[in-house]
Motif scaffolding. Structure first.
Motif, PDB file in Angstrom:
ATOM      1  N   ALA A 181      -1.995  -0.281   1.875  1.00  0.00           N
ATOM      2  CA  ALA A 181      -2.670  -1.573   1.991  1.00  0.00           C
ATOM      3  C   ALA A 181      -2.964  -2.153   0.618  1.00  0.00           C
ATOM      4  O   ALA A 181      -2.796  -3.354   0.377  1.00  0.00           O
ATOM      5  N   LYS A 182      -3.403  -1.298  -0.308  1.00  0.00           N
ATOM      6  CA  LYS A 182      -3.683  -1.766  -1.660  1.00  0.00           C
ATOM      7  C   LYS A 182      -2.400  -2.193  -2.363  1.00  0.00           C
ATOM      8  O   LYS A 182      -2.391  -3.156  -3.142  1.00  0.00           O
ATOM      9  N   ALA A 183      -1.302  -1.491  -2.096  1.00  0.00           N
ATOM     10  CA  ALA A 183      -0.019  -1.864  -2.695  1.00  0.00           C
ATOM     11  C   ALA A 183       0.413  -3.236  -2.207  1.00  0.00           C
ATOM     12  O   ALA A 183       0.919  -4.060  -2.973  1.00  0.00           O
ATOM     13  N   TRP A 184       0.205  -3.495  -0.921  1.00  0.00           N
ATOM     14  CA  TRP A 184       0.549  -4.819  -0.387  1.00  0.00           C
ATOM     15  C   TRP A 184      -0.347  -5.891  -0.997  1.00  0.00           C
ATOM     16  O   TRP A 184       0.129  -6.952  -1.394  1.00  0.00           O
ATOM     17  N   GLN A 185      -1.648  -5.598  -1.098  1.00  0.00           N
ATOM     18  CA  GLN A 185      -2.567  -6.575  -1.654  1.00  0.00           C
ATOM     19  C   GLN A 185      -2.215  -6.904  -3.103  1.00  0.00           C
ATOM     20  O   GLN A 185      -2.266  -8.059  -3.528  1.00  0.00           O
ATOM     21  N   ALA A 186      -1.846  -5.876  -3.872  1.00  0.00           N
ATOM     22  CA  ALA A 186      -1.623  -6.060  -5.304  1.00  0.00           C
ATOM     23  C   ALA A 186      -0.290  -6.719  -5.615  1.00  0.00           C
ATOM     24  O   ALA A 186      -0.186  -7.524  -6.540  1.00  0.00           O
ATOM     25  N   SER A 187       0.750  -6.397  -4.860  1.00  0.00           N
ATOM     26  CA  SER A 187       2.087  -6.850  -5.245  1.00  0.00           C
ATOM     27  C   SER A 187       2.867  -7.532  -4.130  1.00  0.00           C
ATOM     28  O   SER A 187       4.022  -7.905  -4.325  1.00  0.00           O
ATOM     29  N   GLY A 188       2.260  -7.665  -2.954  1.00  0.00           N
ATOM     30  CA  GLY A 188       2.998  -8.271  -1.847  1.00  0.00           C
ATOM     31  C   GLY A 188       4.078  -7.376  -1.288  1.00  0.00           C
ATOM     32  O   GLY A 188       5.057  -7.858  -0.709  1.00  0.00           O
ATOM     33  N   ASP A 189       3.915  -6.063  -1.427  1.00  0.00           N
ATOM     34  CA  ASP A 189       4.896  -5.094  -0.947  1.00  0.00           C
ATOM     35  C   ASP A 189       4.912  -5.106   0.584  1.00  0.00           C
ATOM     36  O   ASP A 189       4.069  -4.496   1.237  1.00  0.00           O
ATOM     37  N   ARG A 190       5.876  -5.800   1.168  1.00  0.00           N
ATOM     38  CA  ARG A 190       5.902  -5.958   2.616  1.00  0.00           C
ATOM     39  C   ARG A 190       6.279  -4.670   3.335  1.00  0.00           C
ATOM     40  O   ARG A 190       5.864  -4.444   4.466  1.00  0.00           O
ATOM     41  N   GLU A 191       7.086  -3.866   2.708  1.00  0.00           N
ATOM     42  CA  GLU A 191       7.434  -2.584   3.306  1.00  0.00           C
ATOM     43  C   GLU A 191       6.188  -1.716   3.428  1.00  0.00           C
ATOM     44  O   GLU A 191       5.960  -1.071   4.454  1.00  0.00           O
TER      45      GLU A 191
ATOM     46  N   LYS B 159     -15.707 -13.801   8.338  1.00  0.00           N
ATOM     47  CA  LYS B 159     -15.725 -13.077   7.070  1.00  0.00           C
ATOM     48  C   LYS B 159     -15.212 -11.658   7.293  1.00  0.00           C
ATOM     49  O   LYS B 159     -15.556 -11.002   8.269  1.00  0.00           O
ATOM     50  N   LEU B 160     -14.406 -11.193   6.366  1.00  0.00           N
ATOM     51  CA  LEU B 160     -13.875  -9.840   6.440  1.00  0.00           C
ATOM     52  C   LEU B 160     -14.217  -9.097   5.152  1.00  0.00           C
ATOM     53  O   LEU B 160     -13.353  -8.778   4.347  1.00  0.00           O
ATOM     54  N   PRO B 161     -15.493  -8.819   4.951  1.00  0.00           N
ATOM     55  CA  PRO B 161     -15.876  -8.147   3.710  1.00  0.00           C
ATOM     56  C   PRO B 161     -15.443  -6.688   3.718  1.00  0.00           C
ATOM     57  O   PRO B 161     -15.302  -6.083   4.777  1.00  0.00           O
ATOM     58  N   THR B 162     -15.215  -6.146   2.568  1.00  0.00           N
ATOM     59  CA  THR B 162     -14.919  -4.725   2.468  1.00  0.00           C
ATOM     60  C   THR B 162     -16.212  -3.953   2.298  1.00  0.00           C
ATOM     61  O   THR B 162     -17.198  -4.456   1.773  1.00  0.00           O
ATOM     62  N   LEU B 163     -16.208  -2.706   2.740  1.00  0.00           N
ATOM     63  CA  LEU B 163     -17.403  -1.872   2.660  1.00  0.00           C
ATOM     64  C   LEU B 163     -17.663  -1.432   1.230  1.00  0.00           C
ATOM     65  O   LEU B 163     -18.797  -1.465   0.748  1.00  0.00           O
ATOM     66  N   PHE B 164     -16.599  -0.995   0.558  1.00  0.00           N
ATOM     67  CA  PHE B 164     -16.734  -0.483  -0.804  1.00  0.00           C
ATOM     68  C   PHE B 164     -15.678  -1.152  -1.678  1.00  0.00           C
ATOM     69  O   PHE B 164     -14.557  -0.659  -1.833  1.00  0.00           O
ATOM     70  N   HIS B 165     -16.041  -2.294  -2.231  1.00  0.00           N
ATOM     71  CA  HIS B 165     -15.101  -3.106  -2.996  1.00  0.00           C
ATOM     72  C   HIS B 165     -14.524  -2.330  -4.180  1.00  0.00           C
ATOM     73  O   HIS B 165     -13.357  -2.495  -4.532  1.00  0.00           O
ATOM     74  N   ALA B 166     -15.330  -1.468  -4.782  1.00  0.00           N
ATOM     75  CA  ALA B 166     -14.868  -0.731  -5.970  1.00  0.00           C
ATOM     76  C   ALA B 166     -13.670   0.151  -5.647  1.00  0.00           C
ATOM     77  O   ALA B 166     -12.758   0.302  -6.453  1.00  0.00           O
ATOM     78  N   PHE B 167     -13.655   0.737  -4.449  1.00  0.00           N
ATOM     79  CA  PHE B 167     -12.562   1.634  -4.088  1.00  0.00           C
ATOM     80  C   PHE B 167     -11.309   0.856  -3.699  1.00  0.00           C
ATOM     81  O   PHE B 167     -10.199   1.214  -4.059  1.00  0.00           O
ATOM     82  N   ILE B 168     -11.495  -0.212  -2.933  1.00  0.00           N
ATOM     83  CA  ILE B 168     -10.339  -0.945  -2.422  1.00  0.00           C
ATOM     84  C   ILE B 168      -9.718  -1.822  -3.493  1.00  0.00           C
ATOM     85  O   ILE B 168      -8.555  -2.208  -3.404  1.00  0.00           O
ATOM     86  N   SER B 169     -10.476  -2.160  -4.543  1.00  0.00           N
ATOM     87  CA  SER B 169      -9.958  -3.044  -5.583  1.00  0.00           C
ATOM     88  C   SER B 169      -9.440  -2.295  -6.799  1.00  0.00           C
ATOM     89  O   SER B 169      -8.871  -2.894  -7.706  1.00  0.00           O
ATOM     90  N   SER B 170      -9.621  -0.978  -6.857  1.00  0.00           N
ATOM     91  CA  SER B 170      -9.151  -0.211  -8.011  1.00  0.00           C
ATOM     92  C   SER B 170      -7.629  -0.117  -7.997  1.00  0.00           C
ATOM     93  O   SER B 170      -7.009  -0.172  -6.927  1.00  0.00           O
ATOM     94  N   PRO B 171      -6.990   0.019  -9.158  1.00  0.00           N
ATOM     95  CA  PRO B 171      -5.524   0.074  -9.215  1.00  0.00           C
ATOM     96  C   PRO B 171      -4.972   1.255  -8.433  1.00  0.00           C
ATOM     97  O   PRO B 171      -5.601   2.316  -8.357  1.00  0.00           O
ATOM     98  N   VAL B 172      -3.821   1.074  -7.835  1.00  0.00           N
ATOM     99  CA  VAL B 172      -3.173   2.155  -7.101  1.00  0.00           C
ATOM    100  C   VAL B 172      -1.944   2.603  -7.885  1.00  0.00           C
ATOM    101  O   VAL B 172      -1.087   1.797  -8.231  1.00  0.00           O
ATOM    102  N   PRO B 173      -1.852   3.890  -8.217  1.00  0.00           N
ATOM    103  CA  PRO B 173      -0.693   4.382  -8.981  1.00  0.00           C
ATOM    104  C   PRO B 173       0.601   4.209  -8.200  1.00  0.00           C
ATOM    105  O   PRO B 173       0.634   4.419  -6.986  1.00  0.00           O
ATOM    106  N   ALA B 174       1.650   3.839  -8.908  1.00  0.00           N
ATOM    107  CA  ALA B 174       2.949   3.649  -8.259  1.00  0.00           C
ATOM    108  C   ALA B 174       3.422   4.946  -7.607  1.00  0.00           C
ATOM    109  O   ALA B 174       4.055   4.928  -6.550  1.00  0.00           O
ATOM    110  N   GLY B 175       3.095   6.070  -8.239  1.00  0.00           N
ATOM    111  CA  GLY B 175       3.498   7.359  -7.677  1.00  0.00           C
ATOM    112  C   GLY B 175       2.875   7.623  -6.323  1.00  0.00           C
ATOM    113  O   GLY B 175       3.509   8.197  -5.425  1.00  0.00           O
ATOM    114  N   ALA B 176       1.636   7.195  -6.144  1.00  0.00           N
ATOM    115  CA  ALA B 176       0.950   7.392  -4.864  1.00  0.00           C
ATOM    116  C   ALA B 176       1.613   6.559  -3.770  1.00  0.00           C
ATOM    117  O   ALA B 176       1.761   7.004  -2.629  1.00  0.00           O
TER     118      ALA B 176
END
Length: 498
Positions: A210-220, A87-104
């Motif tokens: 990491a969140k960008a990769w999780q959300a959209s598969g951004d491999r770069e 199992k690879l649980p996250t410590l703070f799901h609310a932070f890691i699952s929140s949307p990431v702005p494209a600008g960031a």
């Protein structure tokens, strides 16, 4: 992929021809039973998950000369097996699952592309050890006396448990080369030259990518995040050493000229980094994962040395609680549950020592930026309570012998949040910087909100209307309130904000 992205094909495989929809005469079910009848000799049909995983490989594109060595990632079938084996649980799901702005995401990529990967060896100053890999910071409010801000309010702090008092004017005559701590006045030039800003940038860039990769598969984004982790923590020539010998330096100051044991707070955002690693771990190279695990195990061993632990355990302000967040986050990530249980008992003492019966935190509200520091410390208490839930310790409902509790501190904050701090009884210099209150709200368990929120927390939706909220955080408030939709004391719902 079949369901959402390729309506003309039953299954798409690279370098394989797809049968057109017009030629499809059999149902999907029949096709699965009779793959040879699909009419295309080149079409490979996967009958189960294992076959699908075997057909796919995660490749990282060339991201330019910035990546001196291409990151070789595991294939998806290997990643899947590892992911399901532990199992690879996250410590703070609310932070890691929140949307990431494209600008960031764009800023994080641009920084790496234009300035390279951050490493502690990039700093212009050589620590006393002679090894640039040693982490080195100053107290962020430390200034050379003769170059201090005109409105400096000097502050001594209270790391030994005594009350920190503002320094007398006679101590500010700059008769020597002494440095002073100007409360709430960041010395950004020194911070940038040493490692505090560098560490913060690494944590936030990796978290964002990491969140960008999780959300959209951004491999770069994935490739850059993995390589940044490798450079900062695993690469023997560039990586930071897992020790804090020269942190919280105040030059020309007795007992702080080369550093202080009161230093772990520099790593207060490490939970964001660990959650990012948890997201990417299934597809990260094994040697990088093992390197990170060893580094953080060594680091945890260092910061839990008796002298460092005792100093933080008895601290009267936020350094003690944030030490708990750092130690408990790393221990949780490593599976060292006993460390979390031990620090949970320390946290009970911190509640009694730092929180007043009415919910005030005198050690923070006496500060120049009292609103900020109250929220900063409140967030750390909320995080501690959240992490303690993982080892079966309930601090949300804990009441100290003094009558102090985390809910009382929450209520103290909420009653003033409701009035936009117009009723705040203490002096406050500068902007409110309310993001720590936002983070606290995200960490609160929904069961707690439903049963204990009262009218104060439900009124937070009104906060987006006020001019005191930084514009960068206004949208975050809206997102938080819309997402939580928690119940108020009378059972009504917080109305959705359009």
């Amino acid at each position: 992929r079949v369901y959402f992205f390729d309506p003309t094909c039953l299954m798409w495989i690279p370098q394989c021809a797809c049968r057109r929809r017009a030629a499809r005469r059999n149902t999907v079910s029949a096709a699965m039973n009779q793959p040879a009848a699909l009419g295309s000799s080149n079409l490979v049909l996967a009958r189960n998950v294992e076959d699908v995983l075997a057909l796919l490989n995660l490749e990282v594109p060339d991201v330019g000369s910035v990546l001196a060595q291409n990151v070789v990632l595991k294939s998806i079938d290997e990643a899947s097996q590892e992911f399901h084996s532990r199992k690879l649980p996250t410590l703070f799901h609310a932070f890691i699952s929140s949307p990431v702005p494209a600008g960031a995401v764009k800023r994080a990529k641009q920084h790496i592309m234009t300035k390279g990967f951050d490493s502690v060896t990039n700093k212009p100053v050589v620590p006393p050890s002679g090894d640039k890999r040693d982490f080195m910071t100053t107290v962020v409010y430390a200034w050379e006396c003769k170059h201090r801000p005109a409105d400096c309010t000097a502050y001594s702090g209270g790391k030994d448990g005594s009350k920190g008092e503002p320094l007398d004017e006679k101590n500010l005559r700059c008769e020597t080369d002494a440095w002073v701590i100007c409360d709430a006045q960041f010395n950004t030039k020194v911070m940038e030259a040493l490692d505090f800003r560098r560490l913060s940038r690494v944590i936030n860039n990796v978290h964002t990518l990491a969140k960008a990769w999780q959300a959209s598969g951004d491999r770069e984004a994935l490739a850059l995040a993995v390589e940044q982790l490798r450079v900062f923590f695993v690469d023997g020539k560039l990586s930071v050493l897992p020790r804090l010998l020269y942190s919280q330096v105040v030059p020309n100051t007795p007992d702080r000229s080369t550093g202080s044991l009161d230093c772990v707070i520099d790593w207060y955002e490490v939970h964001l980094l660990l959650d990012a690693v948890s997201l990417m771990q299934p597809v990260m190279p094994t040697d990088t994962v093992l390197g990170l695990q060893k580094w953080f195990a060594d680091f945890l061993k260092f910061i839990t040395k008796p002298d460092i632990k005792a100093l933080h355990d008895n601290h009267r302000i936020n350094h003690g609680t944030w030490y708990n967040v750092v130690a408990m986050s790393i221990a949780t990530w490593l599976g060292a549950t006993q460390v979390v249980k031990d620090q949970a008992e320390v946290a009970k003492d911190q509640i009694a020592r730092m929180i007043a019966v009415n919910g005030d935190m005198p050690g923070e509200t006496e500060r120049v930026q009292s609103v900020y520091y109250f929220g900063y410390t409140l967030e750390s208490f909320a995080m501690i309570a959240h992490l303690c839930m993982g080892v079966g310790v309930d601090l949300w409902n804990y009441v100290a012998p003094t009558g102090a509790s985390i809910p009382r501190a929450l209520t103290f904050a909420a009653q003033h949040l409701r009035t936009n701090f117009k009723t705040w009884p203490y002096k406050n210099k500068g902007s409110w910087m309310l993001h720590h209150y936002t983070n606290t709200l995200q960490v609160l368990p929904t069961s707690y909100l439903r049963t204990n929120s009262g009218p104060h927390w439900t009124s937070l939706a009104e906060m987006h209307e006020t001019s005191t909220l930084d514009s960068a955080w206004r949208d975050q408030w809206l997102t938080d309130i819309e997402t939580l939709q928690h119940s108020s004391a009378d059972g009504t719902r917080v109305q959705s904000l359009s």
